[in-house]
Every structure is written in structure tokens, then in C-alpha cells.
Design a protein around this motif. Structure first.
Motif, PDB file in Angstrom:
ATOM      1  N   GLY A  32       0.836  -1.195   0.000  1.00 58.86           N
ATOM      2  CA  GLY A  32       0.000   0.000   0.000  1.00 58.86           C
ATOM      3  C   GLY A  32       0.867   1.239   0.000  1.00 58.86           C
ATOM      4  O   GLY A  32       1.956   1.259   0.599  1.00 58.86           O
ATOM      5  N   VAL A  33       0.409   2.285  -0.676  1.00 56.92           N
ATOM      6  CA  VAL A  33       1.123   3.567  -0.707  1.00 56.92           C
ATOM      7  C   VAL A  33       0.481   4.500   0.307  1.00 56.92           C
ATOM      8  O   VAL A  33      -0.728   4.752   0.255  1.00 56.92           O
ATOM      9  N   VAL A  34       1.290   5.014   1.221  1.00 56.86           N
ATOM     10  CA  VAL A  34       0.809   5.931   2.255  1.00 56.86           C
ATOM     11  C   VAL A  34       1.169   7.352   1.841  1.00 56.86           C
ATOM     12  O   VAL A  34       2.347   7.679   1.656  1.00 56.86           O
ATOM     13  N   ARG A  35       0.166   8.195   1.666  1.00 51.08           N
ATOM     14  CA  ARG A  35       0.383   9.598   1.292  1.00 51.08           C
ATOM     15  C   ARG A  35       0.521  10.446   2.543  1.00 51.08           C
ATOM     16  O   ARG A  35      -0.379  10.500   3.376  1.00 51.08           O
ATOM     17  N   VAL A  36       1.666  11.110   2.655  1.00 54.14           N
ATOM     18  CA  VAL A  36       1.902  11.967   3.811  1.00 54.14           C
ATOM     19  C   VAL A  36       1.651  13.426   3.458  1.00 54.14           C
ATOM     20  O   VAL A  36       1.267  14.237   4.286  1.00 54.14           O
ATOM     21  N   GLY A  37       1.859  13.780   2.213  1.00 49.19           N
ATOM     22  CA  GLY A  37       1.659  15.140   1.737  1.00 49.19           C
ATOM     23  C   GLY A  37       1.484  15.122   0.236  1.00 49.19           C
ATOM     24  O   GLY A  37       1.414  14.066  -0.386  1.00 49.19           O
ATOM     25  N   PRO A  38       1.421  16.291  -0.393  1.00 52.64           N
ATOM     26  CA  PRO A  38       1.216  16.365  -1.848  1.00 52.64           C
ATOM     27  C   PRO A  38       2.295  15.621  -2.634  1.00 52.64           C
ATOM     28  O   PRO A  38       2.006  15.016  -3.666  1.00 52.64           O
ATOM     29  N   GLN A  39       3.541  15.648  -2.146  1.00 61.34           N
ATOM     30  CA  GLN A  39       4.633  15.020  -2.869  1.00 61.34           C
ATOM     31  C   GLN A  39       5.425  14.045  -1.992  1.00 61.34           C
ATOM     32  O   GLN A  39       6.524  13.636  -2.366  1.00 61.34           O
ATOM     33  N   ALA A  40       4.885  13.683  -0.868  1.00 63.23           N
ATOM     34  CA  ALA A  40       5.593  12.781   0.048  1.00 63.23           C
ATOM     35  C   ALA A  40       4.759  11.530   0.269  1.00 63.23           C
ATOM     36  O   ALA A  40       3.553  11.603   0.524  1.00 63.23           O
ATOM     37  N   SER A  41       5.404  10.395   0.160  1.00 63.88           N
ATOM     38  CA  SER A  41       4.714   9.120   0.354  1.00 63.88           C
ATOM     39  C   SER A  41       5.741   8.038   0.652  1.00 63.88           C
ATOM     40  O   SER A  41       6.943   8.229   0.450  1.00 63.88           O
ATOM     41  N   PHE A  42       5.267   6.903   1.117  1.00 60.00           N
ATOM     42  CA  PHE A  42       6.120   5.740   1.290  1.00 60.00           C
ATOM     43  C   PHE A  42       5.272   4.489   1.090  1.00 60.00           C
ATOM     44  O   PHE A  42       4.036   4.539   1.102  1.00 60.00           O
TER      45      PHE A  42
ATOM     46  N   LEU B  74       1.529   7.926  14.165  1.00 60.29           N
ATOM     47  CA  LEU B  74       2.442   6.875  13.723  1.00 60.29           C
ATOM     48  C   LEU B  74       2.952   7.163  12.313  1.00 60.29           C
ATOM     49  O   LEU B  74       4.164   7.050  12.050  1.00 60.29           O
ATOM     50  N   ILE B  75       2.068   7.547  11.404  1.00 56.18           N
ATOM     51  CA  ILE B  75       2.459   7.818  10.022  1.00 56.18           C
ATOM     52  C   ILE B  75       3.431   8.994   9.951  1.00 56.18           C
ATOM     53  O   ILE B  75       4.415   8.963   9.205  1.00 56.18           O
ATOM     54  N   LYS B  76       3.168  10.041  10.717  1.00 56.78           N
ATOM     55  CA  LYS B  76       4.075  11.194  10.724  1.00 56.78           C
ATOM     56  C   LYS B  76       5.463  10.795  11.220  1.00 56.78           C
ATOM     57  O   LYS B  76       6.484  11.228  10.661  1.00 56.78           O
ATOM     58  N   ALA B  77       5.515   9.976  12.266  1.00 55.18           N
ATOM     59  CA  ALA B  77       6.807   9.537  12.799  1.00 55.18           C
ATOM     60  C   ALA B  77       7.566   8.691  11.770  1.00 55.18           C
ATOM     61  O   ALA B  77       8.788   8.826  11.619  1.00 55.18           O
ATOM     62  N   ILE B  78       6.848   7.834  11.067  1.00 58.92           N
ATOM     63  CA  ILE B  78       7.487   7.002  10.032  1.00 58.92           C
ATOM     64  C   ILE B  78       8.044   7.880   8.916  1.00 58.92           C
ATOM     65  O   ILE B  78       9.179   7.688   8.459  1.00 58.92           O
TER      66      ILE B  78
END
Length: 363
Positions: free
Chosen positions: A199-209, A324-328
Motif C-alpha cells: 500500500g502507498v501511504v500519502r503523507v503530503g502532496p509530494q511525500a509518500s512511502f 504513527l504515520i508522521k513519525a514514520i
């Protein structure tokens, strides 16, 4: 489509064509000399990583791949035609291992990456090459070289930044569905996950993991219990492991802390490198614990796992998932920055070394 992450194949490159001993035969030219051409090159076999493929199922039923041989040379200086190469498309993340030696031939971890699996044989030489001032009519020629032949093991290791680890029904599938675009099967019985999910986790407009969920691991997996170590190879590429623990198991006799330590031992039994990876503890199903008792629960696990960061969440209600997502994301970004700094240091060191060498040679 059935998920297949390993396969065994055989590859045989084409043989080179033979050279030929031939002489020019033309009216009124009794001694035309040698004109034998070379043989053509045998076809080679390559593997190429393709991001549009995500399973090795194509190689589960077709095991042998053989390239064509090169054509033999002919008279009148005619060279044999080379055989076409074969390209085997595999998923990105495929590791190719020589079965006889155990050596890794290629690790195709980027789209379009290409690796030679078996080299085609060179074509033989015609007698045209053996002409000299003392040997005006050579009859020598050489045979084409045989193509390489190999038995190979293909292993798919998914590419992910974060891997989820834990017992069956710990809530890993619920977590990945809560924070990413993945839609795994979720049910109230063990081993609902039978193959890795990404799964792709979106953290921001151009940030993901990318986060990976693998089937649950249980104590005794190294001896074949449950699904064994079948899918642990998919965690070897991850930068960070999230050890998801069910703090409110249905079985009241179960000891989550003892089970968590048993899982760590199973990792060691499979690959010591996995144990050395950064591993965070994620306490799941906190919504089943009274709010006034949550602090004591977290403190209890912090004492049992003093070297690992502890995060308390409820994947079902998404409570605590955002922190948790922000810390990752911060952890992964920090690692990327360190990697860039190391690369810049290597480049700077290499530049200084070359400049010093040039100065020394100038003196």
C-alpha cells in the motif's frame, strides 16, 4: 491472479554457428582463394525488470527457455545470421540465483534493469581468416562455441519502505487498509492474509512511502508451523519494521509479550539481518482498553522493550494512526538525507583523491 513469488527455471543460450572452409569457384579464375564465412552468434537470454508485472506465475508452468543457434557460415564470404536474443520479463524486486553455486546473478530492483542470464556462443571462423603469405589455400575453420546453460532460482522480494510484522489477527491488514490505498482481505479468523499486500501511504502532496503486509508469523515457523518463513524474504528490503501486537487477544490465556519475543526469535532463525533492522512496537486495538488504563499498558511494554519506540493505536478506529504515520515519514526522510550526505562525502573524497594524484603526477 495467483501470487507466486518463487520459481525454478532452466535457460539455454544458442550455440554459435560453424565457420566454413570454402574456395572461390569462378570461370577463368582457377585459384580464387578462400572465401569461407564465419558462423553467426547464438542467441543470449536476458532478464528485464518490468513494473507492470507483480508475480512470477508465468514461470511456474514454463520452466525451460532456449534461444536459437546461429547460422553456419557459407561460401562467397557470406557470414551466418546471428540468432535473436530472448528477454524474460520479471517483476521489479526479483532476485536471480544460480542454483548450482548459490551465487546471486542479479538483483533487479529498478524498472527496466537488465541482466544477462546465459550468453550465446560465438560463431566459428571461416577459412578466410587463416589465409597468409605461406598458406594461400587454408582448409582450417573453427566450430561455433556452445551457449551457456544454467539452472536458476527466481525469488521475488517486494520493494517497500516499511514492513508489518506480527501474529495472525494482530490487525496488520486493518492497519494497512486504514493508512494506505491497499484493500486486503480482513476477517475474524487467523491467516486471512495469504500473500503480501502493498500500500502507498500519502503523507503530503509530494511525500509518500510504501508499506508491506505479509502473512502472520507464529512461534515455530522455522519448523514449518503456520505459513512458516515462506514470506519473510519480503521484509529484507524494508528500512523499518513495525511489530504489531494485539494487546487484547481473544484468548485470555495468551501472553502478548511472550508471543512478541517469540516472533523476534523466529526472525533470528530466518535471517539475523532482519533482527538488526530498526523495529518499532505498535500496540494495536487500544480501543478495547479503558482510557484510564492505556498509560499503564504502554509503560508496561516500554519496560519490556526499552530499545524500541512504542506507539499505541487502534487501526479499527484510526486512533493514533496519524501520529504513527508522521513519525514514520520523518524517520524515512532522515534516512534519505543521511544517504544523500554519505553520497556527497564519497564524491568529495573521490574528487580530492583524483586532484592529489594529478598533483603528484605533475611533479
Amino acid at each position: 491472479m495467483k501470487f507466486v513469488d518463487e520459481a525454478k527455471i532452466e535457460v539455454k543460450a544458442g550455440n554459435g554457428g560453424n565457420g566454413v572452409a570454402s574456395f572461390r569457384r569462378e570461370k577463368f579464375i582457377p585459384k580464387g582463394g578462400p572465401d569461407g564465412g564465419d558462423g553467426g552468434r547464438g542467441g543470449s537470454i536476458y532478464a528485464i525488470a518490468d513494473r507492470n508485472i507483480n508475480t512470477l506465475i508465468d514461470y511456474r508452468y514454463v520452466h525451460r527457455f532456449q534461444a536459437k543457434n546461429g547460422e553456419n557460415g557459407r561460401g562467397s564470404d557470406k557470414y551466418g545470421k546471428g540468432a535473436p536474443d530472448i528477454e524474460l520479463k520479471v517483476p521489479v524486486g526479483t532476485v536471480i540465483i544460480d542454483r548450482s553455486t548459490g551465487d546471486v546473478i542479479a538483483d533487479l530492483d529498478s524498472n527496466g534493469q537488465r541482466a544477462l542470464l546465459a550468453r550465446g556462443g560465438k560463431g566459428g571462423l571461416g577459412n578466410l581468416h587463416f589465409k597468409s603469405s605461406t598458406n594461400r589455400a587454408p582448409r582450417e575453420f573453427t566450430l561455433g562455441e556452445p551457449g551457456e546453460e544454467r539452472q536458476l532460482d527466481l525469488e521475488l522480494r517486494v520493494l517497500a519502505d516499511v514492513g508489518l510484522l506480527g501474529l495472525p489477527n494482530a490487525g496488520k491488514s486493518t492497519l494497512i487498509s486504514a493508512v494506505s490505498n491497499a484493500k486486503p482481505k480482513i476477517a475474524d479468523y487467523p491467516f486471512t492474509t495469504l500473500h503480501p499486500n502493498l500500500g502507498v501511504v500519502r503523507v503530503g502532496p509530494q511525500a509518500s512511502f510504501v508499506i508491506a503486509d505479509i502473512p502472520g508469523l507464529i512461534e515455530g515457523a522455522s519448523e514449518g508451523a503456520g505459513l512458516g518463513h515462506l514470506f519473510l524474504r519480503h521484509l529484507t528490503r524494508t528500512s523499518l519494521l513495525l511489530h504489531v501486537i494485539d494487546i487484547a487477544p481473544i484468548d485470555e490465556t495468551a501472553d502478548p509479550i511472550r508471543n512478541a519475543k517469540a516472533i523476534v526469535q523466529e526472525l533470528a532463525n530466518f535471517n539475523t539481518d532482519l533482527v538488526e533492522k530498526t523495529r518499532w512496537i505498535v500496540l494495536n486495538k487500544m480501543d478495547l482498553i479503558p482510557e484510564e488504563e492505556r498509560g499503564a499498558v504502554v509503560e508496561k511494554y516500554r519496560k519490556e522493550f526499552p530499545d524500541a519506540p512504542i506507539f499505541a493505536i487502534s487501526a479499527a478506529t484510526r486512533w493514533g494512526c496519524e501520529d504513527l504515520i508522521k513519525a514514520i515519514a520523518e524517520e524515512l526522510q532522515e534516512r534519505r538525507n543521511e544517504s544523500v550526505k554519505e553520497t556527497e562525502e564519497d564524491v568529495r573524497f573521490a574528487r580530492e583523491f583524483v586532484e592529489e594524484e594529478n598533483d603528484e603526477s605533475g611533479k
